[in-house]
Design a protein around this motif. Structure first.
Motif, PDB file in Angstrom:
ATOM      1  N   ALA A  99      12.784 -11.650  28.692  1.00  0.00           N
ATOM      2  CA  ALA A  99      11.577 -11.539  27.868  1.00  0.00           C
ATOM      3  C   ALA A  99      10.737 -10.337  28.283  1.00  0.00           C
ATOM      4  CB  ALA A  99      10.760 -12.807  27.999  1.00  0.00           C
ATOM      5  N   GLY A 100      10.149  -9.674  27.305  1.00  0.00           N
ATOM      6  CA  GLY A 100       9.218  -8.579  27.567  1.00  0.00           C
ATOM      7  C   GLY A 100       7.794  -9.076  27.351  1.00  0.00           C
ATOM      8  N   GLY A 101       7.379  -9.068  26.076  1.00  0.00           N
ATOM      9  CA  GLY A 101       6.007  -9.471  25.720  1.00  0.00           C
ATOM     10  C   GLY A 101       5.673 -10.891  26.160  1.00  0.00           C
TER      11      GLY A 101
ATOM     12  N   ARG B 251      13.510 -13.100   9.456  1.00  0.00           N
ATOM     13  CA  ARG B 251      12.431 -12.238   8.947  1.00  0.00           C
ATOM     14  C   ARG B 251      12.712 -11.733   7.534  1.00  0.00           C
ATOM     15  NH1 ARG B 251      10.156  -9.244  14.477  1.00  0.00           N
ATOM     16  NH2 ARG B 251       9.501 -11.206  15.410  1.00  0.00           N
TER      17      ARG B 251
ATOM     18  N   ARG C 103      11.976  -5.587  12.682  1.00  0.00           N
ATOM     19  CA  ARG C 103      10.819  -5.899  11.831  1.00  0.00           C
ATOM     20  C   ARG C 103      11.020  -5.211  10.497  1.00  0.00           C
ATOM     21  NH1 ARG C 103       6.015  -4.654  16.268  1.00  0.00           N
ATOM     22  NH2 ARG C 103       6.788  -6.144  17.798  1.00  0.00           N
TER      23      ARG C 103
ATOM     24  N   HIS D 210       5.798 -16.113  21.917  1.00  0.00           N
ATOM     25  CA  HIS D 210       4.400 -15.701  21.739  1.00  0.00           C
ATOM     26  C   HIS D 210       4.067 -15.478  20.268  1.00  0.00           C
ATOM     27  CE1 HIS D 210       7.003 -12.276  22.275  1.00  0.00           C
ATOM     28  NE2 HIS D 210       6.065 -11.379  22.032  1.00  0.00           N
ATOM     29  N   ARG D 211       5.065 -15.594  19.400  1.00  0.00           N
ATOM     30  CA  ARG D 211       4.852 -15.349  17.965  1.00  0.00           C
ATOM     31  C   ARG D 211       4.678 -16.659  17.205  1.00  0.00           C
ATOM     32  NH1 ARG D 211       3.629 -10.386  19.022  1.00  0.00           N
ATOM     33  NH2 ARG D 211       5.343  -8.989  19.481  1.00  0.00           N
TER      34      ARG D 211
ATOM     35  N   ASP E  29      16.668 -16.026  20.478  1.00  0.00           N
ATOM     36  CA  ASP E  29      16.139 -14.665  20.305  1.00  0.00           C
ATOM     37  C   ASP E  29      17.275 -13.685  20.577  1.00  0.00           C
ATOM     38  OD1 ASP E  29      14.876 -12.325  20.044  1.00  0.00           O
ATOM     39  OD2 ASP E  29      13.412 -12.606  21.653  1.00  0.00           O
TER      40      ASP E  29
ATOM     41  N   HIS F 236      15.974 -13.758  14.678  1.00  0.00           N
ATOM     42  CA  HIS F 236      15.465 -12.619  13.903  1.00  0.00           C
ATOM     43  C   HIS F 236      16.044 -11.333  14.485  1.00  0.00           C
ATOM     44  CE1 HIS F 236      12.694 -12.307  17.332  1.00  0.00           C
ATOM     45  NE2 HIS F 236      12.581 -11.034  16.992  1.00  0.00           N
TER      46      HIS F 236
ATOM     47  N   SER G 156      11.608 -15.654  24.728  1.00  0.00           N
ATOM     48  CA  SER G 156      11.128 -14.272  24.605  1.00  0.00           C
ATOM     49  C   SER G 156      10.438 -13.993  23.271  1.00  0.00           C
ATOM     50  CB  SER G 156      12.283 -13.292  24.829  1.00  0.00           C
ATOM     51  OG  SER G 156      13.400 -13.669  24.052  1.00  0.00           O
ATOM     52  N   ALA G 157      10.505 -14.948  22.329  1.00  0.00           N
ATOM     53  CA  ALA G 157       9.757 -14.788  21.065  1.00  0.00           C
ATOM     54  C   ALA G 157       8.674 -15.854  20.945  1.00  0.00           C
ATOM     55  CB  ALA G 157      10.719 -14.886  19.884  1.00  0.00           C
TER      56      ALA G 157
ATOM     57  N   ASN H 289      17.230 -10.668  19.185  1.00  0.00           N
ATOM     58  CA  ASN H 289      16.671  -9.370  18.806  1.00  0.00           C
ATOM     59  C   ASN H 289      17.189  -8.298  19.777  1.00  0.00           C
ATOM     60  OD1 ASN H 289      14.969  -7.744  17.287  1.00  0.00           O
ATOM     61  ND2 ASN H 289      13.236  -8.041  18.678  1.00  0.00           N
TER      62      ASN H 289
ATOM     63  N   ARG I 156      20.818 -10.943  26.194  1.00  0.00           N
ATOM     64  CA  ARG I 156      20.309 -12.051  25.377  1.00  0.00           C
ATOM     65  C   ARG I 156      21.477 -12.871  24.786  1.00  0.00           C
ATOM     66  NH1 ARG I 156      14.792  -9.545  22.530  1.00  0.00           N
ATOM     67  NH2 ARG I 156      13.576  -9.838  24.422  1.00  0.00           N
TER      68      ARG I 156
HETATM   69  O1  LIG Z   1      12.228  -8.687  21.570  1.00  0.00           O
HETATM   70  C1  LIG Z   1      11.174  -9.310  21.504  1.00  0.00           C
HETATM   71  O2  LIG Z   1      10.070  -8.984  22.195  1.00  0.00           O
HETATM   72  P1  LIG Z   1      10.075  -8.046  23.539  1.00  0.00           P
HETATM   73  O3  LIG Z   1      10.647  -6.700  23.164  1.00  0.00           O
HETATM   74  O4  LIG Z   1       8.608  -7.959  23.916  1.00  0.00           O
HETATM   75  O5  LIG Z   1      10.887  -8.764  24.578  1.00  0.00           O
HETATM   76  C2  LIG Z   1      11.039 -10.541  20.683  1.00  0.00           C
HETATM   77  O6  LIG Z   1      12.223 -10.749  19.944  1.00  0.00           O
HETATM   78  C3  LIG Z   1       9.837 -10.464  19.756  1.00  0.00           C
HETATM   79  O7  LIG Z   1      10.033  -9.459  18.801  1.00  0.00           O
HETATM   80  P2  LIG Z   1       8.757  -8.838  18.048  1.00  0.00           P
HETATM   81  O8  LIG Z   1       7.952  -8.104  19.086  1.00  0.00           O
HETATM   82  O9  LIG Z   1       9.314  -7.938  16.961  1.00  0.00           O
HETATM   83  O10 LIG Z   1       7.967  -9.996  17.469  1.00  0.00           O
END
Ligand SMILES: O=C(OP(=O)(O)O)[C@H](O)COP(=O)(O)O
Ligand SMILES: Nc1ncnc2c1ncn2[C@@H]1O[C@H](COP(=O)(O)OP(=O)(O)O)[C@@H](O)[C@H]1O
Length: 406
Positions: free
Chosen positions: A382-384, A116, A62, A155-156, A21, A59, A152-153, A23, A36
């Motif tokens: 990780a957030g979400g 993506r 979005r 959950h998808r 991840d 990825h 951290s991804a 991102n 990360r």
């Molecule tokens: O950065 C992410 O999530 P996070 O900001 O909740 O930690 C993950 O890469 C998931 O990305 P997404 O929320 O666009 O599916």
């Protein structure tokens, strides 16, 4: 503890497909370096040095957003952390990608384009459906093993995260391993003494979810941030509502969660520690404070917990065997309102307890205020996914690794 196979269990000289991840924030088209890259570099370096052929997937953003960009910059940034070149191909599973994958030598690393950018990646669907996509079916025969490092991804339910474990032997990378271990340590309560959770941030539902799921595993909740204002409102203080019509920090959250906040406050009153007062910016732009009795949300915006609150939480943290932090206790990005967050984070750092700091925004306070990540057992990237793990939701990407091991 349920567990999965890790890269320690890989056979020698494998062709490995690794989901990271990466991102990241993007400013004016420039991808911003962040922890990360540094964390995932550990996994990538280890795999390359072991002589595997390493192909990376990740990825970015979005579709439709400014942050939805190519991964070419990510290859350079990640390469800087592992002292070896990371090749990049602007393709995911077309001929260019397959050629690049099949030409890799042992110890070489290749990053594929933003997952993506494939229509197969994004809609959230069952792993069985994702496993049948052209994306997964085309790439899988070119590999011996799939490694998921993207906790951290996790959950998808996207193709690169849930499709491959059904068609390739699946393993966890180092980031996946450490994130999972830290988060399950709370859920399983692997500590003898006091366990404290410092909870803040802006989302009441996060705090409510944590209290509902972990209420019996955590001895004390030290509260700050927006959620603490809502609990102070439940306690009868004049706070926890919006004073500007164009602002919605409190009203909707209160309307949607009033009953459960009242209930939690009553049921868990002994466990919940609330602020003794809150801080605001006075007419001279200086920090000023109100005690709970002086609170007046119709006329003041409260941006931090008071100093007396920091003093109240400090001994609780220092007497704990384990402390978990989720969400900022105030608007720490502004130095005058960083007292609460920095006070709690410093106390955690100085205490010889098992400590986990989580939440994408909050963990930024560590470097912003000159603290050292090594003073904590774990700083989550990780957030979400972190909040889902804390609130008892399964992470499909993790569950599939556990299933694969059994
Ligand atoms: O950065 C992410 O999530 P996070 O900001 O909740 O930690 C993950 O890469 C998931 O990305 P997404 O929320 O666009 O599916
Ligand atoms: N009293 C407050 N008023 C407005 N924002 C706040 C307040 N307290 C904390 N915050 C904000 O909460 C943010 C972090 O919240 P959140 O996104 O829930 O946590 P995280 O990103 O750490 O998971 C911080 O950026 C901080 O500015």
């Amino acid at each position: 503890m349920a567990s999965f196979n890790t890269i320690d269990d890989l056979d020698d000289a494998q062709r490995v497909l690794v989901r990271l991840d990466l991102n990241s924030p993007v400013e004016d088209g420039d991808v911003q370096d962040n922890r990360r890259f540094q964390r995932h570099a550990t996994t990538v370096k280890e795999l390359a040095e072991a002589g595997h052929r390493v192909v990376l997937m990740a990825h970015q953003g979005r579709p439709g957003n400014d942050t939805f960009v190519s991964l070419d910059q990510h290859a350079d940034i990640l390469g800087g952390y592992i002292d070896r070149e990371i090749q990049f191909v602007d393709d995911i599973y077309g001929d260019d990608a397959l050629d690049a994958i099949d030409s890799l030598e042992a110890g070489e690393v290749l990053l594929l384009e933003n997952t993506r950018m494939s229509d197969d990646e994004l809609p959230e669907e069952a792993p069985e459906v994702k496993a049948e996509t052209e994306f997964v079916q085309t790439l899988a025969p070119h590999f011996d093993a799939y490694i998921n490092d993207a906790y951290s991804a996790a959950h998808r339910k996207h193709a690169s995260l849930v499709g491959f474990p059904l068609v390739l032997p699946a393993f966890a990378g180092r980031v996946m391993e450490t994130e999972y271990e830290a988060n399950t340590a709370i859920a399983n309560r692997e500590f003898d003494g006091q366990v404290t959770m410092v909870v803040g941030g802006t989302k009441a539902t996060d705090v409510i979810g944590v209290m509902e799921t972990l209420g019996d595993k955590i001895d004390t909740f030290c509260m700050g941030g927006i959620a603490s204002h809502l609990f102070l409102r439940a306690a009868g203080y004049d706070v926890g509502y919006d004073r500007h019509e164009d602002l919605d920090l409190y009203d909707t959250q209160w309307e949607n969660n009033e009953e459960i906040i009242q209930e939690l406050y009553e049921e868990r009153r002994d466990q919940i520690k609330l602020p003794e007062g809150l801080a605001y910016e006075d007419d001279d732009g200086e920090r000023a404070e109100h005690t709970n009795e002086e609170l007046d949300a119709a006329n003041y915006d409260y941006m931090d917990i008071s100093e007396a609150t920091v003093e109240k939480y400090d001994p609780i943290i220092r007497d704990s065997d384990a402390v978990f932090l989720k969400g900022a206790l105030g608007v720490f990005e502004d130095e005058i309102f960083s007292t609460g967050t920095v006070g709690a984070v410093k106390a955690i750092a100085e205490t010889d307890c098992f400590s986990v700091v989580g939440g994408g925004d909050t963990s930024r306070s560590i470097e912003m205020y000159g603290m050292d990540e090594d003073d904590f057992d774990h700083v989550s990237i990780a957030g979400g996914a972190y909040i889902r793990a804390l609130t008892g939701d399964d992470l499909p990407g993790v569950e599939l690794l556990i299933d694969a091991a059994n």
